[in-house]
Design a protein around this motif. Structure first.
Motif, mmCIF file in Angstrom:
data_model
loop_
_atom_site.group_PDB
_atom_site.id
_atom_site.type_symbol
_atom_site.label_atom_id
_atom_site.label_comp_id
_atom_site.label_asym_id
_atom_site.label_seq_id
_atom_site.Cartn_x
_atom_site.Cartn_y
_atom_site.Cartn_z
ATOM 1 N N ARG B 282 0.820 -1.213 0.000
ATOM 2 C CA ARG B 282 0.000 0.000 0.000
ATOM 3 C C ARG B 282 0.852 1.260 0.000
ATOM 4 O O ARG B 282 0.608 2.201 -0.747
ATOM 5 C CB ARG B 282 -0.919 0.029 1.225
ATOM 6 N N GLY B 284 3.939 1.525 -0.936
ATOM 7 C CA GLY B 284 4.680 1.611 -2.185
ATOM 8 C C GLY B 284 3.808 2.088 -3.324
ATOM 9 O O GLY B 284 4.228 2.899 -4.158
ATOM 10 N N LEU B 285 2.585 1.591 -3.362
ATOM 11 C CA LEU B 285 1.651 1.981 -4.420
ATOM 12 C C LEU B 285 1.355 3.480 -4.339
ATOM 13 O O LEU B 285 1.379 4.201 -5.344
ATOM 14 C CB LEU B 285 0.365 1.163 -4.280
ATOM 15 N N LEU B 286 1.103 3.943 -3.138
ATOM 16 C CA LEU B 286 0.788 5.350 -2.920
ATOM 17 C C LEU B 286 1.985 6.230 -3.290
ATOM 18 O O LEU B 286 1.840 7.258 -3.953
ATOM 19 C CB LEU B 286 0.454 5.541 -1.437
ATOM 20 N N PHE B 288 4.330 5.479 -5.327
ATOM 21 C CA PHE B 288 4.497 5.409 -6.774
ATOM 22 C C PHE B 288 3.577 6.406 -7.475
ATOM 23 O O PHE B 288 3.979 7.117 -8.388
ATOM 24 C CB PHE B 288 4.188 3.981 -7.235
ATOM 25 N N VAL B 289 2.337 6.460 -7.031
ATOM 26 C CA VAL B 289 1.369 7.355 -7.659
ATOM 27 C C VAL B 289 1.711 8.811 -7.356
ATOM 28 O O VAL B 289 1.644 9.682 -8.215
ATOM 29 C CB VAL B 289 -0.054 7.008 -7.159
#
Lengths: 332, 332
Positions: B282, B284-286, B288-289
């Motif tokens: 989570r 990492g995804l955030l 990344f975005v």
């Protein structure tokens, strides 16, 4: 639903038509894709009219007397000129038809009043979804002229932390008596209480009441300070006998007016709004990524391998993140 | 670092070379991109050798005597044949050089022992990063043969909830005395305690000790049950005088062995691993975005508009999600 229909539904709602409010909430709660844009339109229309209500969370284990207290508190508020909306997020209220009926009976005064609106919130779906519905329902109720929102929730799981992100003040209900039944009080509940309400006090012996009050007096200093800078006061009520209700209402209104005057209420609601934006974005982003079947399968496999110790958790997360970075998850 | 170098560093580490362990941890903590793959290789090598340690969280407000207790507890464990690694996540231990020195002095016995390894964990960077480092450091220490890991953390903020996701058992340290200084105990800390340790008991009058014990006895029934099915026991210690340390160690070892035998430990660690995988994904995804500058700007603007009430939080989240769905956030 066409925009014209949404507009006319909203006109009825803002003029206090309870049927229109109920239909609007049903739209918000709909899981059907075709209702999404009408629901979003309704919320956009309602937003500017919302925010004037006093939003009170009411929590406690099943049997503590939430419905009975809400009935008394609501009736008292109506007598003082308020319009009261009750949103029951207690799953036991919605799980069976019989139980909703049970609640209506226990909220007899409110269910007969023109100035009250009672709505069970569906407990189905994931918690994030329920939280969103509850928040949007508050907005609709306020736009429909309800200026006191009582949000009932059962004190289990994480729901009370979510409720604390929607309300201005929270009441925690407890039955005085041996400590044992208080074991049901879960993480975070006591910490999010602004007022602790001992219920059904007529059923308790004097010694039980004293013991409960002194146990609470010992426990409260261990609670972290609320952001308001307060720690909860303990009040005694007996809703059936009508004892302590006026004092409770006065105390709640006083806290609310203090928070309004010193700016805490504004700040609290701003923080809540930012919280919900971030929360909804994170949930939505995750949902979006997980809807890719290949990704979902990879995640499930990795979870099992992590559980077995075959791969480290951070390494597993990196495998998933690589899929995103490489664009393996197709983005429409 | 070439793979051959990583392998030879790991060989030294697994043979108990403390310098190699220190260098390996430095690699894990490095924020430089060039160190990432060596760090990942090290963790992969260490994972199969990890898991045999007893992982104990030690928390409490500054001044409660964490370092002194860790020194006594660690010395006792070493005398019983253990090898002890101390990871200090207390930010006050790492904020200044002087403070680390202070800690070393307070952990005099441990810092002189060949069987102990003391390492302050950097408090810089975001909490998620620190948590990852602490977890990976535990893995390295266990691979290096340390079978008792003492994870020190100061009892403020959310860190203790993260620590509860890394440890097998947690000790909460408190000074007996007036309730006031206990105000520092924040949300979640008491709930994640398996043992509550009253420290510096020689400095307290008999009445103070009694009052503290009875306040805790009143507060503990309000705590939610730990997943182990236990509620914390209160133990009295005086680390400088050496009182209560044996009893504390015996109690901790008994709890740990119970959890190991009834399967709770295995389940707890499996759940922790899945938690960290999801958490890291989570985050990492955030990250990344958000690294897309246009997205970051849009998010900041929306946050301000949500705060002003110009747009609803869920609507704002949808605006952001639309950017993702439409592919406005470029994915390399």
């Amino acid at each position: 639903m066409a925009l014209a229909d949404t507009n006319s539904l909203f006109e009825l709602l803002r003029n206090g038509d309870r049927g229109a409010l109920a239909r609007a909430i049903t739209l918000i709660e709909s899981t059907q894709l075709k209702d999404r844009s009408a629901a979003a339109d309704l919320i956009s229309l309602a937003m500017p009219l919302s925010g004037k209500g006093i939003r009170i969370g009411i929590t406690g284990i099943p049997g503590v007397g939430k419905s009975t207290l809400i009935n008394s508190l609501g009736a008292q508020a109506i007598a003082a000129g308020h319009r009261v909306a009750v949103l029951a997020t207690d799953p036991s209220s919605t799980r069976s038809g019989g139980s909703i009926l049970g609640d209506k009976t226990r909220m007899e005064d409110l269910s007969r009043s023109e100035q009250a609106f009672i709505r069970p919130t569906p407990s189905s779906g994931h918690l994030g979804g329920m939280a969103r519905m509850a928040r949007e329902t508050i907005v609709l109720c306020e736009a429909a002229g309800y200026d006191m929102i009582l949000l009932e929730t059962v004190g289990v799981g994480q729901s009370e932390l979510e409720v604390d992100q929607m309300t201005d003040l929270n009441l925690l209900l407890m039955i005085p008596g041996a400590g044992d039944e208080l074991q049901g009080i879960k993480r975070g509940i006591m910490e999010s209480a602004d007022v602790i309400v001992l219920t059904k006090t007529s059923d308790s012996k004097k010694e039980q009441l004293n013991a409960a009050q002194s146990a609470l007096a010992n426990a409260i200093p261990f609670l972290p300070m609320r952001e308001s800078g307060r720690q909860p006061k303990v009040l005694l009520t007996d809703a059936l006998a009508g004892n302590g209700i006026t004092e409770l209402m006065d105390h709640v209104l006083e806290l609310h007016s203090t928070d309004r005057n010193n700016g805490h209420l504004t700040k609290r609601r701003q923080d809540q709004n930012v919280h919900w934006m971030q929360h909804a974005f994170r949930e939505g982003l995750l949902e979006f990524v997980q809807q890719d079947p290949e990704f979902a399968k990879a995640e499930m496999d990795l979870r099992a391998r992590v559980r077995d110790g075959a791969i480290g958790p951070f390494q597993a997360a990196n495998v998933l993140l690589e899929k995103i970075r490489k664009g393996d998850v197709p983005l429409p």
